[in-house]
Design an enzyme around this catalytic site. Sequence first.
Site, short mmCIF file in Angstrom:
data_model
loop_
_atom_site.label_atom_id
_atom_site.label_comp_id
_atom_site.label_asym_id
_atom_site.label_seq_id
_atom_site.Cartn_x
_atom_site.Cartn_y
_atom_site.Cartn_z
N LYS A 236 0.83 -1.21 0.00
CA LYS A 236 0.00 0.00 0.00
C LYS A 236 0.86 1.26 0.00
O LYS A 236 0.55 2.23 -0.68
CB LYS A 236 -0.94 0.03 1.21
CG LYS A 236 -2.11 -0.93 1.06
CD LYS A 236 -3.13 -0.70 2.15
CE LYS A 236 -4.18 -1.79 2.18
NZ LYS A 236 -5.06 -1.71 3.34
N LYS B 278 -5.35 -10.79 -6.65
CA LYS B 278 -6.61 -11.04 -5.95
C LYS B 278 -7.67 -10.00 -6.32
O LYS B 278 -7.34 -8.85 -6.62
CB LYS B 278 -6.37 -11.07 -4.43
CG LYS B 278 -6.07 -9.73 -3.85
CD LYS B 278 -6.09 -9.72 -2.33
CE LYS B 278 -5.88 -8.29 -1.89
NZ LYS B 278 -5.68 -8.05 -0.51
N LYS C 141 -11.16 -4.27 -3.72
CA LYS C 141 -11.99 -3.07 -3.85
C LYS C 141 -11.29 -2.00 -4.66
O LYS C 141 -11.90 -1.17 -5.28
CB LYS C 141 -12.28 -2.49 -2.45
CG LYS C 141 -13.15 -3.37 -1.60
CD LYS C 141 -13.16 -2.89 -0.15
CE LYS C 141 -13.81 -3.91 0.75
NZ LYS C 141 -13.28 -3.98 2.10
P1 TYM Z 1 -10.90 -6.34 4.08
O1 TYM Z 1 -11.94 -5.30 4.35
O2 TYM Z 1 -9.87 -6.03 3.07
O3 TYM Z 1 -11.58 -7.70 3.67
C1 TYM Z 1 -12.59 -8.31 4.46
C2 TYM Z 1 -12.42 -9.82 4.40
O4 TYM Z 1 -12.47 -10.27 3.04
C3 TYM Z 1 -11.33 -11.08 2.76
N1 TYM Z 1 -10.95 -10.88 1.35
C4 TYM Z 1 -10.81 -11.87 0.47
N2 TYM Z 1 -10.94 -13.22 0.59
C5 TYM Z 1 -10.74 -13.96 -0.51
N3 TYM Z 1 -10.41 -13.44 -1.73
C6 TYM Z 1 -10.26 -12.11 -1.89
N4 TYM Z 1 -9.95 -11.60 -3.08
C7 TYM Z 1 -10.46 -11.26 -0.76
N5 TYM Z 1 -10.40 -9.92 -0.57
C8 TYM Z 1 -10.70 -9.72 0.73
C9 TYM Z 1 -10.25 -10.57 3.70
O5 TYM Z 1 -9.24 -11.54 3.92
C10 TYM Z 1 -11.04 -10.27 4.95
O6 TYM Z 1 -11.22 -11.42 5.72
N6 TYM Z 1 -7.73 -5.86 7.90
C11 TYM Z 1 -9.00 -6.43 7.51
C12 TYM Z 1 -10.16 -5.95 8.35
C13 TYM Z 1 -10.01 -6.13 9.81
C14 TYM Z 1 -10.12 -7.35 10.52
C15 TYM Z 1 -9.97 -7.02 11.89
C16 TYM Z 1 -10.32 -8.67 10.12
C17 TYM Z 1 -9.79 -5.15 10.74
N7 TYM Z 1 -9.77 -5.67 11.98
C18 TYM Z 1 -10.00 -8.00 12.89
C19 TYM Z 1 -10.37 -9.66 11.13
C20 TYM Z 1 -10.21 -9.31 12.48
C21 TYM Z 1 -9.27 -6.04 6.07
O7 TYM Z 1 -8.75 -5.07 5.57
O8 TYM Z 1 -10.21 -6.78 5.45
#
Ligand code: TYM
Length: 335
Positions: free
Chosen positions: A120, A202, A205
């Site tokens: 990032k 992957k 967003k």
């Molecule tokens: P975020 O918002 O990017 O994504 C949310 C969840 O979706 C999963 N994910 C995917 N899984 C499979 N294939 C993909 N292409 C894909 N893109 C996203 C992510 O692995 C995630 O599980 N840092 C985290 C948010 C967070 C969090 C937490 C998660 C903040 N605090 C505490 C668990 C526990 C994030 O940016 O997810």
Amino acid sequence: MGNPRDKEGKERVFSGIQPSGDMHLGNYLGAVKNWVTMASQYDCIYCVVDLHAITVYQDPKTLQDKSREAAALIMAAGIDPEKSTVFIQSHIHAHAELTWLLNCLAPIGWMQRMTQFKEKSEKQKENVSVGLFGYPVLMAADILLYDTDLVPVGEDQKQHLEFTRDLAQRFNSKYGATFIVPEPSIPTVGARIMGLENPERKMSKSEGGEGNTIYLLDPPDKIRKKIKRATTDSLRDILFDESRPGIYNLLILYELFTGDEREVIEARFKGKGYGDFKAELAEVVVEGLRPLQSRYKELTADPTYIDTLLSQGADRIRPVAERVLAKAKQRMGVG
Ligand code: TYM
């Protein structure tokens, strides 16, 4: 190390999602779908992490709307807010406060190894905020505040989970058993859904063109168009072959939406072309998302309804966060 939570009954699950863009199939298949499955078995807490989203600039009004939308989508996917807790991260102050305590414990060297930060920050260069650097600490705070046993996430969060575990262990060994050391729960299929235009990266967003990502609220015709245009290869056979990322990714989508065995799927499309497969996949995805989309419409018909559920969610779970925070502060000799 013993488990410091006096556990009665169900284990605790915590996970989060950023409201920084529209929710897509990667989020759904890699995480949210499993949140729904786990909800019947565990004590589940699902959080819309708006404090994480602002580690890069967000338009304030859009962020409010997207936070509500993300919460409504979690519920529309099948999370019952009466049985599980759904809330917005910034509604519970303890997340920010525990982050500070953990900041004072997190070695810079560990932070510098975080690959998501490296990726990032590469893109943003001099605009990188201190908050973005500290992102994994806030994530650790989210998880540790609720005595979490299990964290269902996609594969891209694995390193952040390892960091959380290391930080919890570091705290516990310096100050005495305080935090439960959580386990990741990463699906065997669907942990990394790839982009449709660029199946080497992957689905996300923020990356790739509009056609790369299927959003949960995309209308049927948009979904059909995106799948029709998805990158495949010049071969013919429709097989689960990881060395052919485009068709492999589409087959994974088909597998996850139908629940069919791989051999059954391969046999179904034997002798058929990519066009036929894509047309059928599109219908499977459209139909698979239809109930979620219609529940979303119902849930958001009255805009205040979701807000009420979210404030009830935060009220219900705040005492847990405050108790864990108070224990951590007392252990560190502050407050
Ligand atoms: P975020 O918002 O990017 O994504 C949310 C969840 O979706 C999963 N994910 C995917 N899984 C499979 N294939 C993909 N292409 C894909 N893109 C996203 C992510 O692995 C995630 O599980 N840092 C985290 C948010 C967070 C969090 C937490 C998660 C903040 N605090 C505490 C668990 C526990 C994030 O940016 O997810």
